[in-house]
Design a protein around this motif. Structure first.
Motif, PDB file in Angstrom:
ATOM      1  N   ASP A 149       1.475   6.256  -7.235  1.00  0.00           N
ATOM      2  CA  ASP A 149       0.685   7.163  -7.635  1.00  0.00           C
ATOM      3  C   ASP A 149       1.280   8.508  -7.756  1.00  0.00           C
ATOM      4  O   ASP A 149       1.199   9.236  -8.666  1.00  0.00           O
ATOM      5  CB  ASP A 149      -0.473   7.365  -6.551  1.00  0.00           C
TER       6      ASP A 149
ATOM      7  N   VAL B 227       0.683  -1.022  -0.109  1.00  0.00           N
ATOM      8  CA  VAL B 227       0.053   0.002   0.201  1.00  0.00           C
ATOM      9  C   VAL B 227       0.765   1.266  -0.015  1.00  0.00           C
ATOM     10  O   VAL B 227       0.838   2.244  -0.607  1.00  0.00           O
ATOM     11  CB  VAL B 227      -0.987   0.091   1.338  1.00  0.00           C
TER      12      VAL B 227
ATOM     13  N   TRP C 196       2.240   1.806  -3.444  1.00  0.00           N
ATOM     14  CA  TRP C 196       1.262   2.118  -4.151  1.00  0.00           C
ATOM     15  C   TRP C 196       0.955   3.779  -4.255  1.00  0.00           C
ATOM     16  O   TRP C 196       0.807   4.318  -5.301  1.00  0.00           O
ATOM     17  CB  TRP C 196      -0.116   1.258  -3.949  1.00  0.00           C
TER      18      TRP C 196
ATOM     19  N   SER D 166      -2.992  -1.737  -8.187  1.00  0.00           N
ATOM     20  CA  SER D 166      -4.346  -1.294  -8.135  1.00  0.00           C
ATOM     21  C   SER D 166      -5.296  -2.238  -7.950  1.00  0.00           C
ATOM     22  O   SER D 166      -6.404  -2.587  -7.109  1.00  0.00           O
ATOM     23  CB  SER D 166      -4.837  -0.220  -8.824  1.00  0.00           C
ATOM     24  N   ALA D 167      -5.563  -3.092  -8.896  1.00  0.00           N
ATOM     25  CA  ALA D 167      -6.442  -4.461  -9.108  1.00  0.00           C
ATOM     26  C   ALA D 167      -6.093  -5.314  -8.083  1.00  0.00           C
ATOM     27  O   ALA D 167      -7.105  -5.821  -7.692  1.00  0.00           O
ATOM     28  CB  ALA D 167      -6.184  -4.847 -10.401  1.00  0.00           C
ATOM     29  N   TYR D 168      -4.974  -5.605  -7.896  1.00  0.00           N
ATOM     30  CA  TYR D 168      -4.644  -6.466  -6.830  1.00  0.00           C
ATOM     31  C   TYR D 168      -5.103  -6.223  -5.357  1.00  0.00           C
ATOM     32  O   TYR D 168      -5.866  -6.933  -4.728  1.00  0.00           O
ATOM     33  CB  TYR D 168      -3.087  -6.749  -6.747  1.00  0.00           C
ATOM     34  N   LEU D 169      -4.773  -4.843  -5.191  1.00  0.00           N
ATOM     35  CA  LEU D 169      -5.170  -4.282  -3.686  1.00  0.00           C
ATOM     36  C   LEU D 169      -6.750  -4.336  -3.621  1.00  0.00           C
ATOM     37  O   LEU D 169      -7.211  -4.595  -2.700  1.00  0.00           O
ATOM     38  CB  LEU D 169      -4.555  -3.132  -3.604  1.00  0.00           C
ATOM     39  N   TRP D 170      -7.521  -3.776  -5.017  1.00  0.00           N
ATOM     40  CA  TRP D 170      -8.852  -3.941  -4.900  1.00  0.00           C
ATOM     41  C   TRP D 170      -9.278  -5.182  -4.705  1.00  0.00           C
ATOM     42  O   TRP D 170     -10.412  -5.370  -3.751  1.00  0.00           O
ATOM     43  CB  TRP D 170      -9.209  -3.329  -6.269  1.00  0.00           C
ATOM     44  N   LEU D 171      -8.847  -6.131  -5.313  1.00  0.00           N
ATOM     45  CA  LEU D 171      -9.190  -7.458  -5.208  1.00  0.00           C
ATOM     46  C   LEU D 171      -9.067  -7.896  -3.552  1.00  0.00           C
ATOM     47  O   LEU D 171      -9.949  -8.730  -2.810  1.00  0.00           O
ATOM     48  CB  LEU D 171      -8.386  -8.643  -5.783  1.00  0.00           C
TER      49      LEU D 171
ATOM     50  N   ILE E 242      -4.907  -5.399 -15.561  1.00  0.00           N
ATOM     51  CA  ILE E 242      -5.847  -6.358 -15.057  1.00  0.00           C
ATOM     52  C   ILE E 242      -5.334  -7.967 -15.544  1.00  0.00           C
ATOM     53  O   ILE E 242      -5.447  -8.702 -14.506  1.00  0.00           O
ATOM     54  CB  ILE E 242      -7.109  -6.081 -15.539  1.00  0.00           C
TER      55      ILE E 242
ATOM     56  N   THR F  60      -9.386  -6.402  -1.354  1.00  0.00           N
ATOM     57  CA  THR F  60     -10.499  -5.770  -0.150  1.00  0.00           C
ATOM     58  C   THR F  60     -11.792  -6.464  -0.188  1.00  0.00           C
ATOM     59  O   THR F  60     -12.473  -6.482   0.620  1.00  0.00           O
ATOM     60  CB  THR F  60     -10.935  -4.494  -0.496  1.00  0.00           C
ATOM     61  N   ARG F  61     -11.739  -7.352  -1.218  1.00  0.00           N
ATOM     62  CA  ARG F  61     -13.070  -8.212  -1.674  1.00  0.00           C
ATOM     63  C   ARG F  61     -12.965  -9.521  -0.854  1.00  0.00           C
ATOM     64  O   ARG F  61     -13.860 -10.374  -0.747  1.00  0.00           O
ATOM     65  CB  ARG F  61     -13.662  -8.012  -2.799  1.00  0.00           C
TER      66      ARG F  61
END
Lengths: 325, 559
Positions: free
Chosen positions: A95, A88, A91, A126-131, A188, A133-134
């Motif tokens: 950014d 994080v 990341w 970002s896609a990995y971090l977003w994933l 992605i 969270t779910r």
């Protein structure tokens, strides 16, 4: 407007710090991957769900709650969590690097291969971090970080160029549409690539275990089926984005060169990549092509993507060669 | 597909499985059983079935991807014929063989078209039965419930004191309210049930995507057959261009069904051309100010053409492709009479700051032909290797290096405007020229460099079917999104009268994203039980609460 040298320098430094963070995180993830499962090597047997044999599943199988499946923790779990924190941090720095690069050059920060590589890696993280969270997908960390670190390292050394304005051919609002979509899909697909690799490893491990013990044991690592699902979700999400990117590219080509499709090497490889991923989506729902075969196709798709991006720019001349190095 | 489920007496475990297969929609090729006929028709039918299976389509798709690879590795006639000739020179042994295999025109080769056509046919073969099935399913009632709900991936049972009729009404109303297609039925044995289905848009999107793909293929074919494209150049303030075949640099390329008569009439003059470069010589902008008229005698209009900003002329478009320098050479004979006075376009070399080469040809007016090779260096600089180069793409210190020939140009042979044949010529001098100076020929004739202007290179393109292709792409993309993200799922509710009330069974089935569906299923089952009267306090153990539906491991389903 002249390039802001101070901001450009700041962007370079931020990217350097980003790579270091990602590299440390990669080692952390790898450590958890290697040592995390020692603690529960004698895990419980998994309910067997072989492909197609749905009627062998007890129809009233109790729902498996997440808490019941939580695996015991050991020191490696802590290392894995720390790796997420460092990711994080990296990341955020990443950014910052992309934004300052754009501010330094007074334009979108994806005008050449160096910047483009950086943004693709940013999307992948970002896609990995977003994933994350779910779903609990920390196990993917090392395999996502490895190509990211490699990509950023390559960008910072081989592809590095000074910030400057766009060449006239790229100076169009389409760079915001076409290039964004293509970069988004690429990032992605990178995560999907990591998941497909892990799937192959998990699938053979489970098969070996099944042959040896007659039962697949639970481990902290995910089941092959769930990694496969992550790969599918990523590709199912990335594919329309890639399609949109290619269509937007065709519209731009029509505006710039007078034809929407001319089999320029970049277009040809974008097409090949599209076809391979389309093949993946079909294969995954065709009897006899599921599982390993589909995963190989997914991996071939990513290889084709790498060729589209790197090989075409570096070794094949075509209309897209203005993007240079 | 749903006929199977309609037969209640066949509602077995295998039957619920076949329901699972059929609900997935986009999965398996539709196998429609037709009576077998003997002989050739059977063989053809067999071949047709083989061609239209998903496996064949996949194979063709991958072959198409493989077939495209050489198109990116070898130079292609369509995009760069000069590099094909170069390849012939460099690889004299293999080039003819590669040519025979169509490697220099992959995307126009027979075998590429064959694959393309086979894929198209296979697609049609897949689509027609599925369109029919989907059309039928779109108006049909949702399939009847299976006999045993506990065979379904999701099922739950509870009791209520409401009547069976109330249960069915409540379930029907609930599902309708949630935009499900719901249907009330009464089985022969009197059991009331509700069958509901949602997510038809998935297959609609899937079919829309594939139909759009076919339309796109057709639009591409139309463009290839009816389109044309050609390149021309105009010098600043020089002769205007008129849209005729002869005015193009080389023959324009025409589709198979069109020729020069399809060219729309227009004229175009270049008033001014501006190239702006950054200090590091990177190009910043190119602007061409033109005056054009749609046909002779039509009112003239002024406009700017830039990269990414073409000019639209009656269905065709004119694009700015590039630019170069055009020195003006005035040729005089020994008496001082002007023999020739023209701008000569020079060809900029790649990545060389507009370092350009070209030739001046003077085929008449003097006792002999004159040919001059000219190298134009916009900003002259001497490299460490002793060779001159251009240090800037702008004409800051222009110089021409020349070698002049006299003799016979042999213009009866076809020649490029940028080259001539030296075989009938002898060298009459060479040197360096600066603007305003002249080259003297041995008999007293002279070639004077009087002026330098820029010229712009344009491309005229007409590509019919472009709009159709675009619409197909947009629709295809929408269809694709629907086919990937809409989930098709079914819910059945059955109400059986029992002592002191009704036994309610709820079953659910989804192939896609089973995890999300199990949450939705639980919510619907919970809401249904909430709308019904609570069960009477029975001596029997409490029924399973609806909020906890039994669920197979979600990973068993397709995500």
């Amino acid at each position: 407007m002249p390039v802001d040298i101070g901001l450009e320098q700041l962007s370079d430094n931020l990217l350097f710090a980003t790579v270091i963070c990602y590299a440390i995180a990669m080692v952390g993830y790898a450590a958890e991957f290697a040592f995390g499962h020692r603690a529960n090597i004698a895990g419980r047997a998994l309910p067997r769900i072989a492909g197609g044999a749905v009627d062998s599943v007890p129809a009233t199988l109790a729902p498996v709650s997440r808490s019941a499946r939580r695996t015991p923790e050991n020191w490696a779990t802590g290392v894995g969590r720390a790796a997420v924190a460092i990711t994080v941090l990296g990341w955020v720095l990443h950014d910052g690097s992309v934004v300052t690069r754009g501010l330094a050059a007074h334009r979108v920060p994806w005008g050449n291969m160096y910047e483009y590589s950086s943004v693709i890696c940013l999307v992948a993280v970002s896609a990995y971090l977003w994933l994350l969270t779910r779903e609990p997908v920390r196990y993917l960390g090392a395999l996502v970080m490895a190509p990211v670190v490699l990509g950023l390292g390559l960008a910072g050394t081989v592809l590095k160029v000074r910030a400057g304005p766009l060449v006239p051919a790229l100076d169009s609002y389409w760079i915001k549409i076409h290039t964004t979509a293509v970069m988004g899909a690429s990032g992605i697909f990178m995560v999907a690539f990591a998941a497909s690799l892990l799937y192959l490893a998990r699938e053979s491990a489970e098969r070996r275990q099944l042959e040896r013990d007659g039962v697949a044991r639970e481990s902290w690592l995910p089941s092959a089926a769930s990694v496969d699902r992550v790969a599918y979700r990523m590709i199912a999400f990335g594919f329309p984005v890639w399609t949109f990117g290619v269509v937007a590219g065709a519209v731009w080509a029509e505006a710039a060169w007078g034809r929407y499709w001319g089999w320029d090497p970049k277009e040809t490889w974008a097409f090949i990549t599209w076809v391979v991923y389309a093949g993946y989506l079909h294969a995954r729902s065709t009897a006899g092509w599921k599982g390993r075969k589909a995963a190989y196709i997914g991996i071939a798709g990513f290889v084709s993507l790498l060729i589209t991006f790197y090989a075409v720019n570096l070794w094949i001349t075509g209309l897209h060669s203005y993007a240079g190095v | 597909m749903s006929e199977l489920t309609a037969k209640d007496d066949m509602a077995t475990a295998t039957e619920s499985l076949s329901t699972a297969e059929s609900v997935s929609g986009d999965v398996d090729e539709v196998v429609v059983d037709r009576p077998r006929k003997p002989g050739l028709p059977a063989l053809l039918l067999q071949g047709w079935r083989q061609l239209t299976t998903m496996r064949t389509a996949l194979l063709l798709l991958f072959l198409l991807a493989l077939a495209a690879i050489p198109g990116s590795l070898f130079p292609q006639r369509g995009t760069n014929s000069a590099r094909v000739n170069q390849y012939y020179d460099d690889h004299a042994a293999v080039a003819p063989w590669l040519d025979r295999l169509g490697m220099f025109d992959v995307f126009g080769s027979t075998w590429f078209y064959t694959l393309y056509a086979l894929l198209g046919v296979s697609l049609v073969g897949c689509l027609v039965p599925r369109l029919r099935l989907h059309a039928r399913a779109s108006v049909a009632r949702p399939p009847a419930p299976p006999r045993r709900f506990d065979r379904l991936p999701l099922s739950t049972t509870f009791r209520t004191t409401s009547s069976a009729d109330d249960v069915a009404s409540a379930a029907h109303g609930l599902l309708r309210g949630k935009q499900w297609r719901s249907d009330r039925r009464t089985a022969p044995d009197g059991v009331l049930s509700v069958a509901a289905e949602k997510g038809y848009l998935r297959e609609t999107g899937n079919l829309l995507f594939h139909v759009s793909l076919l339309v796109l293929l057709a639009a591409v074919a139309v463009g290839a057959l009816l389109g044309y494209s050609g390149i021309f150049s105009v010098v600043e303030g020089g002769r205007p261009f008129t849209n005729t075949v002869a005015a193009y640099d080389g023959e324009p390329t025409f589709g198979q069904w069109v020729d020069g008569s399809t060219l729309k009439p227009f004229t175009l003059k270049l008033d001014d051309f501006r190239a702006v470069y950054l200090p590091n010589t990177q190009p910043k902008s190119f602007d061409a100010d033109v005056t054009w008229a749609p046909g002779a005698g039509a009112p003239e209009r002024r406009r700017g053409i830039r990269v990414n900003h073409p000019l639209a002329v009656g269905g065709a478009k004119v694009y700015l492709l590039g630019s170069g320098f055009a020195p003006r050479f005035v040729v005089r004979d020994k008496t001082g009479r002007v023999v020739s006075d023209d701008f000569v376009r020079l060809l900029p070399q790649k990545n060389a700051n507009q370092y350009s080469i070209g030739v001046l040809k003077v085929p008449g007016g003097l006792p002999y032909d004159v040919g001059m090779r000219a190298v134009f260096v916009p900003t002259f600089a001497m490299g460490a290797d002793g060779f001159p180069y251009s240090s800037s793409p702008e004409a800051k210190a222009p110089v021409i290096l020349y070698r002049v020939f006299t003799g016979d140009l042999g213009l009866t042979r076809a020649q490029s405007v940028f080259d001539f044949d030296e075989r009938g010529m002898t060298v009459a001098g060479e040197g360096v020229l600066v603007p305003g100076k002249s080259v003297s020929l041995p008999d007293g004739a002279s070639i004077a460099w009087e002026d330098t202007r820029e010229y712009a290179v344009f491309q005229t393109t007409r590509n019919p079917g472009t709009r159709t292709a675009f619409v197909a792409c947009v629709l295809g993309l929408l269809g694709l999104i629907a086919s990937l993200f809409v989930r098709r799922r079914r819910i059945w509710v059955s109400a059986t009268a029992a002592s002191g009330g009704t036994v309610v069974e709820v079953g659910g089935l989804a192939r896609h994203d089973a995890e999300r569906f199990s949450a939705e299923f639980a919510a619907i089952a919970g809401e249904l039980s909430g709308r019904l009267a609570p069960p009477a306090p029975a001596p029997a153990p409490a029924p399973a609460p609806a909020q906890q539906p039994t669920a197979a491991e979600p990973s068993a389903g397709e995500s």
